[in-house]
Write a protein that holds these residues in place. Sequence first.
Motif, PDB file in Angstrom:
ATOM      1  N   ARG A  23     -46.432 -37.362 -68.134  1.00 47.16           N
ATOM      2  CA  ARG A  23     -47.112 -36.472 -67.147  1.00 47.16           C
ATOM      3  C   ARG A  23     -47.806 -37.131 -66.222  1.00 47.16           C
ATOM      4  O   ARG A  23     -48.090 -36.943 -65.119  1.00 47.16           O
ATOM      5  CB  ARG A  23     -47.831 -35.393 -67.978  1.00 47.16           C
ATOM      6  N   LEU A  24     -48.466 -38.206 -66.829  1.00 51.73           N
ATOM      7  CA  LEU A  24     -49.423 -38.965 -66.131  1.00 51.73           C
ATOM      8  C   LEU A  24     -48.508 -40.087 -65.070  1.00 51.73           C
ATOM      9  O   LEU A  24     -48.997 -40.059 -63.797  1.00 51.73           O
ATOM     10  CB  LEU A  24     -50.110 -40.000 -67.094  1.00 51.73           C
ATOM     11  N   GLY A  25     -47.593 -40.196 -65.507  1.00 52.15           N
ATOM     12  CA  GLY A  25     -46.363 -40.971 -64.472  1.00 52.15           C
ATOM     13  C   GLY A  25     -46.181 -40.024 -63.178  1.00 52.15           C
ATOM     14  O   GLY A  25     -46.246 -40.503 -62.011  1.00 52.15           O
ATOM     15  N   GLU A  26     -45.867 -38.858 -63.458  1.00 51.02           N
ATOM     16  CA  GLU A  26     -45.620 -37.635 -62.498  1.00 51.02           C
ATOM     17  C   GLU A  26     -46.720 -37.722 -61.361  1.00 51.02           C
ATOM     18  O   GLU A  26     -46.637 -37.980 -60.491  1.00 51.02           O
ATOM     19  CB  GLU A  26     -45.430 -36.536 -62.973  1.00 51.02           C
ATOM     20  N   LEU A  27     -48.043 -37.613 -62.147  1.00 50.91           N
ATOM     21  CA  LEU A  27     -49.216 -37.330 -61.264  1.00 50.91           C
ATOM     22  C   LEU A  27     -49.546 -38.570 -60.336  1.00 50.91           C
ATOM     23  O   LEU A  27     -49.730 -38.441 -59.332  1.00 50.91           O
ATOM     24  CB  LEU A  27     -50.255 -36.985 -62.387  1.00 50.91           C
ATOM     25  N   LEU A  28     -49.394 -39.665 -61.038  1.00 54.54           N
ATOM     26  CA  LEU A  28     -49.675 -40.841 -60.303  1.00 54.54           C
ATOM     27  C   LEU A  28     -48.799 -41.363 -59.179  1.00 54.54           C
ATOM     28  O   LEU A  28     -49.149 -41.777 -58.317  1.00 54.54           O
ATOM     29  CB  LEU A  28     -50.121 -42.126 -61.280  1.00 54.54           C
ATOM     30  N   ALA A  29     -47.441 -40.929 -59.295  1.00 56.58           N
ATOM     31  CA  ALA A  29     -46.522 -41.217 -58.546  1.00 56.58           C
ATOM     32  C   ALA A  29     -46.710 -40.514 -57.291  1.00 56.58           C
ATOM     33  O   ALA A  29     -46.600 -41.023 -56.040  1.00 56.58           O
ATOM     34  CB  ALA A  29     -45.109 -40.919 -59.121  1.00 56.58           C
ATOM     35  N   ALA A  30     -47.151 -39.158 -57.521  1.00 56.39           N
ATOM     36  CA  ALA A  30     -47.469 -38.257 -56.305  1.00 56.39           C
ATOM     37  C   ALA A  30     -48.770 -38.681 -55.648  1.00 56.39           C
ATOM     38  O   ALA A  30     -48.869 -38.899 -54.512  1.00 56.39           O
ATOM     39  CB  ALA A  30     -47.441 -36.841 -56.895  1.00 56.39           C
ATOM     40  N   ASP A  31     -49.803 -39.449 -56.522  1.00 54.36           N
ATOM     41  CA  ASP A  31     -50.941 -39.664 -55.893  1.00 54.36           C
ATOM     42  C   ASP A  31     -50.866 -41.031 -55.142  1.00 54.36           C
ATOM     43  O   ASP A  31     -51.528 -41.098 -53.841  1.00 54.36           O
ATOM     44  CB  ASP A  31     -52.007 -40.117 -57.122  1.00 54.36           C
ATOM     45  N   ALA A  32     -49.941 -41.638 -55.447  1.00 54.09           N
ATOM     46  CA  ALA A  32     -49.534 -43.170 -54.741  1.00 54.09           C
ATOM     47  C   ALA A  32     -49.379 -42.770 -53.239  1.00 54.09           C
ATOM     48  O   ALA A  32     -49.352 -43.709 -52.393  1.00 54.09           O
ATOM     49  CB  ALA A  32     -48.492 -43.806 -55.582  1.00 54.09           C
ATOM     50  N   LYS A  33     -48.817 -41.655 -53.030  1.00 53.52           N
ATOM     51  CA  LYS A  33     -48.144 -41.073 -51.886  1.00 53.52           C
ATOM     52  C   LYS A  33     -49.251 -40.224 -50.875  1.00 53.52           C
ATOM     53  O   LYS A  33     -49.008 -40.147 -49.846  1.00 53.52           O
ATOM     54  CB  LYS A  33     -46.839 -40.517 -51.654  1.00 53.52           C
ATOM     55  N   SER A  34     -50.029 -39.897 -51.730  1.00 54.60           N
ATOM     56  CA  SER A  34     -51.182 -39.041 -51.153  1.00 54.60           C
ATOM     57  C   SER A  34     -52.276 -39.952 -50.403  1.00 54.60           C
ATOM     58  O   SER A  34     -52.519 -40.909 -50.720  1.00 54.60           O
ATOM     59  CB  SER A  34     -51.594 -37.987 -52.211  1.00 54.60           C
ATOM     60  N   SER A  35     -52.654 -39.186 -49.250  1.00 57.99           N
ATOM     61  CA  SER A  35     -53.874 -39.728 -48.551  1.00 57.99           C
ATOM     62  C   SER A  35     -55.176 -39.047 -49.053  1.00 57.99           C
ATOM     63  O   SER A  35     -56.181 -39.168 -48.308  1.00 57.99           O
ATOM     64  CB  SER A  35     -53.838 -39.644 -46.954  1.00 57.99           C
ATOM     65  N   ASP A  36     -54.931 -38.149 -49.931  1.00 58.37           N
ATOM     66  CA  ASP A  36     -56.065 -37.022 -50.080  1.00 58.37           C
ATOM     67  C   ASP A  36     -56.864 -37.584 -51.596  1.00 58.37           C
ATOM     68  O   ASP A  36     -57.536 -36.608 -52.145  1.00 58.37           O
ATOM     69  CB  ASP A  36     -55.588 -35.620 -50.316  1.00 58.37           C
ATOM     70  N   VAL A  37     -56.710 -38.568 -52.283  1.00 57.81           N
ATOM     71  CA  VAL A  37     -57.222 -38.776 -53.495  1.00 57.81           C
ATOM     72  C   VAL A  37     -58.654 -38.814 -53.644  1.00 57.81           C
ATOM     73  O   VAL A  37     -59.352 -38.373 -54.451  1.00 57.81           O
ATOM     74  CB  VAL A  37     -56.400 -40.209 -54.245  1.00 57.81           C
ATOM     75  N   GLU A  38     -59.283 -39.436 -52.661  1.00 57.67           N
ATOM     76  CA  GLU A  38     -60.555 -39.453 -52.537  1.00 57.67           C
ATOM     77  C   GLU A  38     -61.130 -38.264 -52.421  1.00 57.67           C
ATOM     78  O   GLU A  38     -62.543 -37.903 -52.879  1.00 57.67           O
ATOM     79  CB  GLU A  38     -61.158 -40.500 -51.517  1.00 57.67           C
ATOM     80  N   ASN A  39     -60.401 -36.968 -52.212  1.00 61.17           N
ATOM     81  CA  ASN A  39     -61.071 -35.576 -52.051  1.00 61.17           C
ATOM     82  C   ASN A  39     -60.811 -35.004 -53.493  1.00 61.17           C
ATOM     83  O   ASN A  39     -61.072 -33.646 -53.472  1.00 61.17           O
ATOM     84  CB  ASN A  39     -60.379 -34.946 -50.773  1.00 61.17           C
ATOM     85  N   PHE A  40     -60.138 -35.385 -54.444  1.00 64.99           N
ATOM     86  CA  PHE A  40     -59.939 -34.796 -55.427  1.00 64.99           C
ATOM     87  C   PHE A  40     -61.138 -34.109 -56.165  1.00 64.99           C
ATOM     88  O   PHE A  40     -62.234 -34.680 -56.010  1.00 64.99           O
ATOM     89  CB  PHE A  40     -59.252 -35.613 -56.771  1.00 64.99           C
ATOM     90  N   SER A  41     -61.043 -33.089 -56.956  1.00 69.55           N
ATOM     91  CA  SER A  41     -62.331 -32.365 -57.720  1.00 69.55           C
ATOM     92  C   SER A  41     -62.569 -33.311 -58.936  1.00 69.55           C
ATOM     93  O   SER A  41     -61.716 -34.170 -59.383  1.00 69.55           O
ATOM     94  CB  SER A  41     -62.009 -31.091 -58.047  1.00 69.55           C
ATOM     95  N   GLU A  42     -63.534 -33.067 -59.479  1.00 67.90           N
ATOM     96  CA  GLU A  42     -64.027 -33.762 -60.763  1.00 67.90           C
ATOM     97  C   GLU A  42     -62.842 -33.447 -61.848  1.00 67.90           C
ATOM     98  O   GLU A  42     -62.542 -34.322 -62.668  1.00 67.90           O
ATOM     99  CB  GLU A  42     -65.253 -33.471 -61.278  1.00 67.90           C
ATOM    100  N   GLU A  43     -62.482 -32.152 -61.769  1.00 70.29           N
ATOM    101  CA  GLU A  43     -61.537 -31.372 -62.777  1.00 70.29           C
ATOM    102  C   GLU A  43     -60.185 -32.514 -62.823  1.00 70.29           C
ATOM    103  O   GLU A  43     -59.612 -32.740 -63.745  1.00 70.29           O
ATOM    104  CB  GLU A  43     -61.252 -30.320 -62.704  1.00 70.29           C
ATOM    105  N   GLU A  44     -59.847 -32.778 -61.275  1.00 68.53           N
ATOM    106  CA  GLU A  44     -58.622 -33.522 -61.159  1.00 68.53           C
ATOM    107  C   GLU A  44     -58.499 -34.916 -61.864  1.00 68.53           C
ATOM    108  O   GLU A  44     -57.658 -35.345 -62.473  1.00 68.53           O
ATOM    109  CB  GLU A  44     -58.121 -33.426 -59.760  1.00 68.53           C
ATOM    110  N   PHE A  45     -59.931 -35.736 -61.397  1.00 69.23           N
ATOM    111  CA  PHE A  45     -59.943 -36.895 -62.125  1.00 69.23           C
ATOM    112  C   PHE A  45     -59.880 -36.825 -63.642  1.00 69.23           C
ATOM    113  O   PHE A  45     -59.215 -37.406 -64.381  1.00 69.23           O
ATOM    114  CB  PHE A  45     -60.995 -37.512 -61.504  1.00 69.23           C
ATOM    115  N   ALA A  46     -60.771 -36.090 -64.071  1.00 71.53           N
ATOM    116  CA  ALA A  46     -60.853 -35.790 -65.462  1.00 71.53           C
ATOM    117  C   ALA A  46     -59.503 -35.175 -66.427  1.00 71.53           C
ATOM    118  O   ALA A  46     -59.262 -36.012 -67.426  1.00 71.53           O
ATOM    119  CB  ALA A  46     -61.974 -34.427 -66.083  1.00 71.53           C
ATOM    120  N   ALA A  47     -58.608 -34.652 -65.596  1.00 72.75           N
ATOM    121  CA  ALA A  47     -57.235 -34.455 -66.045  1.00 72.75           C
ATOM    122  C   ALA A  47     -56.425 -35.569 -66.271  1.00 72.75           C
ATOM    123  O   ALA A  47     -55.836 -35.992 -67.279  1.00 72.75           O
ATOM    124  CB  ALA A  47     -56.564 -33.440 -65.334  1.00 72.75           C
ATOM    125  N   ARG A  48     -56.657 -36.504 -65.212  1.00 70.42           N
ATOM    126  CA  ARG A  48     -55.885 -37.956 -65.399  1.00 70.42           C
ATOM    127  C   ARG A  48     -56.355 -38.532 -66.399  1.00 70.42           C
ATOM    128  O   ARG A  48     -55.728 -39.357 -67.240  1.00 70.42           O
ATOM    129  CB  ARG A  48     -56.128 -38.641 -63.968  1.00 70.42           C
TER     130      ARG A  48
END
Lengths: 372, 372
Positions: B294-319
């Motif tokens: 699940r982590l691999g899927e999330l980070l693979a998507a994050d690697a292509k995203s330009s929006d990581v810096e705007n993630f919520s606290e919850e999104e980081f906490a989930a990772r």
Amino acid sequence: MSLRTGTRGETVPPVPSAHAAEDTADRAPGVDIAALLERGRTMTAPVLRAAVDRLAPPMDTVASYHFGWIDAQGRPADGDGGKAVRPALALLSAEAAGAPAEVGVPGAVAVELVHNFSLLHDDLMDGDEQRRHRDTVWKVHGPAQAILVGDALFALAGEVLLELGTVEAGRAARRLTVATRKLIDGQAQDISYEHRERVTVEECLEMEGNKTGALLACAVSIGAVLGGADDRVADRLEAYGHHLGLAFQAIDDLLGIWGDPEATGKQTWSDLRQRKKSLPVVAALAAEGPAAARLGELLAADAKSSDVENFSEEEFAARAALIEEAGGREWTVQEARRQHAVAIEALDSVDMPGHIRDQLAALADFVVVRKR
Amino acid sequence: MSLRTGTRGETVPPVPSAHAAEDTADRAPGVDIAALLERGRTMTAPVLRAAVDRLAPPMDTVASYHFGWIDAQGRPADGDGGKAVRPALALLSAEAAGAPAEVGVPGAVAVELVHNFSLLHDDLMDGDEQRRHRDTVWKVHGPAQAILVGDALFALAGEVLLELGTVEAGRAARRLTVATRKLIDGQAQDISYEHRERVTVEECLEMEGNKTGALLACAVSIGAVLGGADDRVADRLEAYGHHLGLAFQAIDDLLGIWGDPEATGKQTWSDLRQRKKSLPVVAALAAEGPAAARLGELLAADAKSSDVENFSEEEFAARAALIEEAGGREWTVQEARRQHAVAIEALDSVDMPGHIRDQLAALADFVVVRKR
């Protein structure tokens, strides 16, 4: 301040020609400048490439692009790596101390590495998009790579010298480090002057002595130091290089305003676009008369404007015309000539083989008459 | 790859505690760590300040801000200049070679200058806005000053060593230059990994060895080299420093995800915000099971995203929770312990006074148990 007065108060005689060293071009008739530069390039290139090859990817690629060895797509290129005046000087420097030219090679490479470290960082800080007719590294590979690869080239310079493991190498590395810090001081001054309304001619010359004179001076002493010259000889050679650097920079300042973009590889009016307080500008502002006054008003307004980069060609041309009318262009031509003369005087205070002296003198002439 | 296997394939035994060196904390009961760090700070500070005073304005001011000596308005400050582990190590390094601690001072200063050069440039490249609980230099003084002052500190480092004018200083400067280039290699690797989907544990350890191990290793050898130690002794001391650096970085990686912002002076989840492929992340990705997948899927998507810096606290906490569930946190705790053990082994291969050995060992323990 009168524009007919040099920075130390001496009277500079008017010259009929815009090429300050035209009358000196045949001082060393037997010297083949092209061959001298080519020797510097040829003897330095393999060592420089081997040093750059040590960098971790992708920095090796980015550096190769910067040096013109590959294009932006990574294909081999036969790029314009610059005139290679510094390597030529470093090899002659060794010979001036009675050592073979080869002894100067690590010094030549180290100086080239520091020079290119400063270009990478300065282009980024100055927002320069073009260098040597190509997009600058930060434009192609991004700001982080420009910072990193610059840092890496600076570190490599120290490595190339210090791995020689000799006392002379330590002395050479020390001189190079001091020169590099002056170069950084000069860039700091250059940046701070862009947003100041007034910069004196003296401040400008101090900045240019740091930014251009220090490393050229080091190029002229480093080979001699590696060849065993004492500090007295090294210091005199540095005096020649320092004034040669100031002559070089005076010409560069002329080209930064009136240079042909085809030849310089930069934008038209590039120094005006960046509000550079270069010699023609500060000399014009220091003059009397209506042109200087009008220029002062315009540049004072520009200093507060955030719109200078969007000025039209006509607006830049008007500023350039005022600089010329106030005498800034002519003063700078004279200043190049004066610095050239002081450089030759310093050169002649060092005891060295006559043909080496002639080659160093011919390089000084070349630097002052160059059109790019 | 099993998370219970070390990088060289050795089995790492499970530990009951999250503090890897808890059981080693009393190895050198007589050592006062606070006093050791304070000595490093006290003996180094005046020489460091004198070096920084050589910088041309405004770089002296910018550097003083960076070191925490003044605030953003230029008022004197009693800032947090960091733990000063490196200066403490450099002084002990001289003593390990039988020289007085004073002999290590120029080395300590040079290493601190290089360390801070890298912080200035890395903060800019990484877009880090906070360091030591204050706005970073590029935030306060702009990117150009961060580049320039970084360059100037790097040059000063060379000056401080080479002006000693001894053969030992040349050897020390060479080691420092090599370490600096590794440090730059490491930063280049770190940046390139941020946009890659997969980074192996081995790649991560190589990067961290360059980025953190190399300069710490140099801190541990530089005093000894200045004190006349031969290359064999210097290399072994560097091995201790290298593995100490890897232990240090493993802890830093834990703090980069789970650290208390109050203590670290950084944002919450700071390494996740920057998509750092730090040890807990790469170790978790290398594991088997649903959390790693699940982590691999999330980070693979994050690697292509330009929006990581705007993630919520919850999104980081989930990772962060997935990294922990996959075993990445525990593996990194173990890795810190393993590197600590290798460092102590290297230390014990060098012949030195027992009380110096004990102080170096105690510093290693301190680095691994630190909470900030």
